[in-house]
Enzyme design. Sequence first.
Site, PDB file in Angstrom:
ATOM      1  N   LYS A   9       1.053  -1.146   0.118  1.00  0.00           N
ATOM      2  CA  LYS A   9       0.139  -0.064   0.215  1.00  0.00           C
ATOM      3  C   LYS A   9       0.750   1.236   0.073  1.00  0.00           C
ATOM      4  O   LYS A   9       0.538   2.255  -0.741  1.00  0.00           O
ATOM      5  CB  LYS A   9      -0.863   0.218   1.147  1.00  0.00           C
ATOM      6  CG  LYS A   9      -1.993  -1.045   1.227  1.00  0.00           C
ATOM      7  CD  LYS A   9      -2.850  -0.856   2.473  1.00  0.00           C
ATOM      8  CE  LYS A   9      -2.338  -1.086   3.636  1.00  0.00           C
ATOM      9  NZ  LYS A   9      -1.696  -2.437   3.979  1.00  0.00           N
ATOM     10  N   THR A  10       1.914   1.234   0.952  1.00  0.00           N
ATOM     11  CA  THR A  10       2.775   2.462   1.009  1.00  0.00           C
ATOM     12  C   THR A  10       3.496   2.838  -0.278  1.00  0.00           C
ATOM     13  O   THR A  10       3.614   3.758  -0.582  1.00  0.00           O
ATOM     14  CB  THR A  10       3.580   2.092   2.227  1.00  0.00           C
ATOM     15  OG1 THR A  10       3.028   2.251   3.545  1.00  0.00           O
ATOM     16  CG2 THR A  10       4.366   3.582   2.458  1.00  0.00           C
ATOM     17  N   ASP A 194      -3.911   6.793   3.387  1.00  0.00           N
ATOM     18  CA  ASP A 194      -3.486   5.419   3.709  1.00  0.00           C
ATOM     19  C   ASP A 194      -4.476   5.074   4.902  1.00  0.00           C
ATOM     20  O   ASP A 194      -4.961   5.762   5.486  1.00  0.00           O
ATOM     21  CB  ASP A 194      -2.086   5.569   3.960  1.00  0.00           C
ATOM     22  CG  ASP A 194      -1.503   4.104   4.095  1.00  0.00           C
ATOM     23  OD1 ASP A 194      -2.196   3.169   3.594  1.00  0.00           O
ATOM     24  OD2 ASP A 194      -0.543   3.769   4.598  1.00  0.00           O
ATOM     25  N   GLU A 195      -4.751   3.645   5.001  1.00  0.00           N
ATOM     26  CA  GLU A 195      -5.484   2.985   5.875  1.00  0.00           C
ATOM     27  C   GLU A 195      -6.966   3.592   6.089  1.00  0.00           C
ATOM     28  O   GLU A 195      -7.226   3.845   7.199  1.00  0.00           O
ATOM     29  CB  GLU A 195      -4.667   3.099   7.113  1.00  0.00           C
ATOM     30  CG  GLU A 195      -3.310   2.475   7.075  1.00  0.00           C
ATOM     31  CD  GLU A 195      -3.188   1.039   7.063  1.00  0.00           C
ATOM     32  OE1 GLU A 195      -4.148   0.500   6.868  1.00  0.00           O
ATOM     33  OE2 GLU A 195      -2.001   0.448   7.162  1.00  0.00           O
ATOM     34  N   GLN A 225      -9.063  -5.207   7.459  1.00  0.00           N
ATOM     35  CA  GLN A 225      -7.993  -4.629   8.746  1.00  0.00           C
ATOM     36  C   GLN A 225      -8.411  -3.718   9.376  1.00  0.00           C
ATOM     37  O   GLN A 225      -8.003  -2.934   9.951  1.00  0.00           O
ATOM     38  CB  GLN A 225      -6.704  -4.431   8.036  1.00  0.00           C
ATOM     39  CG  GLN A 225      -5.979  -5.434   7.550  1.00  0.00           C
ATOM     40  CD  GLN A 225      -4.431  -5.205   7.003  1.00  0.00           C
ATOM     41  OE1 GLN A 225      -3.420  -5.021   7.736  1.00  0.00           O
ATOM     42  NE2 GLN A 225      -4.306  -5.072   5.559  1.00  0.00           N
ATOM     43  N   ARG A 577       0.907 -10.440  10.113  1.00  0.00           N
ATOM     44  CA  ARG A 577       2.056  -9.785  10.393  1.00  0.00           C
ATOM     45  C   ARG A 577       3.370 -10.522   9.989  1.00  0.00           C
ATOM     46  O   ARG A 577       4.530 -10.164  10.032  1.00  0.00           O
ATOM     47  CB  ARG A 577       2.139  -9.514  11.820  1.00  0.00           C
ATOM     48  CG  ARG A 577       0.937  -8.678  12.506  1.00  0.00           C
ATOM     49  CD  ARG A 577       0.981  -7.253  11.436  1.00  0.00           C
ATOM     50  NE  ARG A 577      -0.213  -7.395  10.390  1.00  0.00           N
ATOM     51  CZ  ARG A 577      -0.223  -6.592   9.411  1.00  0.00           C
ATOM     52  NH1 ARG A 577       0.604  -5.763   9.193  1.00  0.00           N
ATOM     53  NH2 ARG A 577      -1.025  -7.118   8.551  1.00  0.00           N
TER      54      ARG A 577
END
Length: 708
Positions: A9-10, A194-195, A225, A577
């Site tokens: 994503k980043t 983001d997020e 998430q 993770r």
Amino acid sequence: MLAGAGSGKTRVLTYRIAYLLQEQKAKPWEILAMTFTNKAAGEMKERVKQFIGKEDGLWIGTFHSIFARILRWEAGALGYPGDYVIYDTDDQKRLLKSIIDDMNLSASQFNTNAIQSVISRAKNSLIEPSEYANLARTRMEEVAAQIYPVYQERLRRNYAFDFDDLITMPIRLFDQHSDILEKYQTRFRYILVDEYQDTNRAQYYLVHALAKNHRNLCVVGDDDQSIYRWRGADLRNILDFEKDFPGTRIFRLEQNYRSTQNILVAANSVVRKNRGRKEKTLWSDREPGEKVELIEVDDERVEAEKIVAKIQIEAFRGKRGFKDFVLLYRTNAQSRALEEGLRRNGIRYIIVGGVRFYERKEIKDILSYLKIIVNPNDSVSINRVINFPPRGIGDVSIQRVHQFAAGQGITLFQALERIEDVPAITARVRKSAAAFVGLIRKYGDLKDKFSLPELVHALVDEVGLIAMYKEDSTPEGQGRVENIKEFLAAVSDYAESTEASSLSGFLTGVSLMTDVDAWDDQSNAVTLMTLHCAKGLEFPVVFIAGMEEGLFPLSRSAEDADALEEERRLFYVGITRARDKVYLSCARTRHLFGEGGYRLPSRFLDELDASVIHRESDFSQHGYRFRQTSVHRSSGMTGDSRSHPDYESFSQEIPLLRTGVHVDHASFGRGKVVGVEGAGDKQKAVIHFESGVQKKLLVRYAQLTILE
């Protein structure tokens, strides 16, 4: 973009920023990129710098830091100075406690944590103090409705904002001053978030207000998430995005670059049980990797020892350092047994989410002095340090100054400036109070003449904190000295790394630091943290401890379908993770919150794809008999409490029935389970008995006794 865990994503957001700049579609200051952690913002800045050689002029930061920056410039329109202070959680609680005391309410019955939480939810729902009284339903909410307007007025009087204000005050600013809103709408021609699944309604409002004209809005998120409903995150923001912005183009990022395929199979198999989600399936072109390992033990002490043993094996076999391991748990209370296990075996560890460096008493004291220098109206900070180090100004004298300030309609600091007019104050107290006022005024003048490190060093020396703690020869006293020295080093680091460093800027940065920001991820130590803290991080090897009903998922989530889905998403976050290996552990018995008792394995373990799970059971050799109450164990999602009971609703003797277990039946004798079908009251077991007979029995009525 719908982007699954580990899908880059980043990186996608960074490439978009680089593209906009390289193609000259926007100037740096016309791009606004917002995320939820300082860590993510820092990574984004570094990646942009790698692409274009610099990130100067870009607005990249967390929601709170971005709008704190805007408020520094525009707070005057709301009647606040640009040098306002930000109250952290401890400051807020101190202010609330003083209000509770002033209102003669019971501090034990209406504690600051609960009141703070209620007010925070109201703010994030954009409910004004004047409106909340009409919405209160419980006694706690009614009391909060009385406190809320007083709390907000005290903040205003102290020229202070709390964390929620950093989002809600810009909304008020934009609503009341259309010219200011238009200025930022024009400035930020491209907005990236983001997020996005973590945004609450207030944050959604700000994004919508800034982007509604040009509609150059790019959001990246993963509904799977979304794990912050308890602090106001609204999943509808991402699920309904196309309704809010017609013509939206959706891109799905489903390739995971982090985890092995077996880990992703396990994660996908659980999260797809949720109904409130957009369909996506993570996949990886990495090797299948090792199976997810489920460790079943008798109690939390054995659980800790097993985890330590696995760490030692993995470290030796995989040539891993201790920093490659993370121990995740649902509640902070679980860390005690894990810490003891690590200590017994001499393994270094770091806890993320313990007492933060900037929340230690000696550091908070220095920060309070600095806050008063920036903003003398800050009564919370004044109350903290006016008699520390001791100046002979006792509680009675401080209370009289407060009463004088209230009677005169002035601030606490202004009352201290007029200490000669305060009745019933001794000459000694007047002298000490005047010296305190002189100290604050002196450094208020020096803050624009000294460099920041010089200012803070001089203040610490003059106040005498290091000298005071050096007289304390205990390890605690010496530790405080070291912490103060570390703080002074942090001030110097900030000044060296920040082009236009300032005391206000430093205090803002400290106020917005999170648990993860303070985490030393380079130290060769095992990391312990809650599952919520782990969001956005990755580790080669992940342990998730306490996979038991009532603990994960929490018992209070069982009767709320939305809460249960969020618990499932949290489990999904924990699994994803991991890069190489996941260990899950559950205990037959666990002492937690001062209570003990038998536990049932988490329903989430039943939802895992069995083909990627390896079970290692260490249960004691006891016979456990199924009872009819076992039918209540269900992974269904109804609101019926029988489907989601707390621990107390289960028979405390029910073990996990699975293939390979030996059982005893009253009529057919001993046998071995060769297959299990279904769940709850429809669960059936296929058993091959020693007599040669094979039966498929409905577990609900079979009255089986587990032999091993």
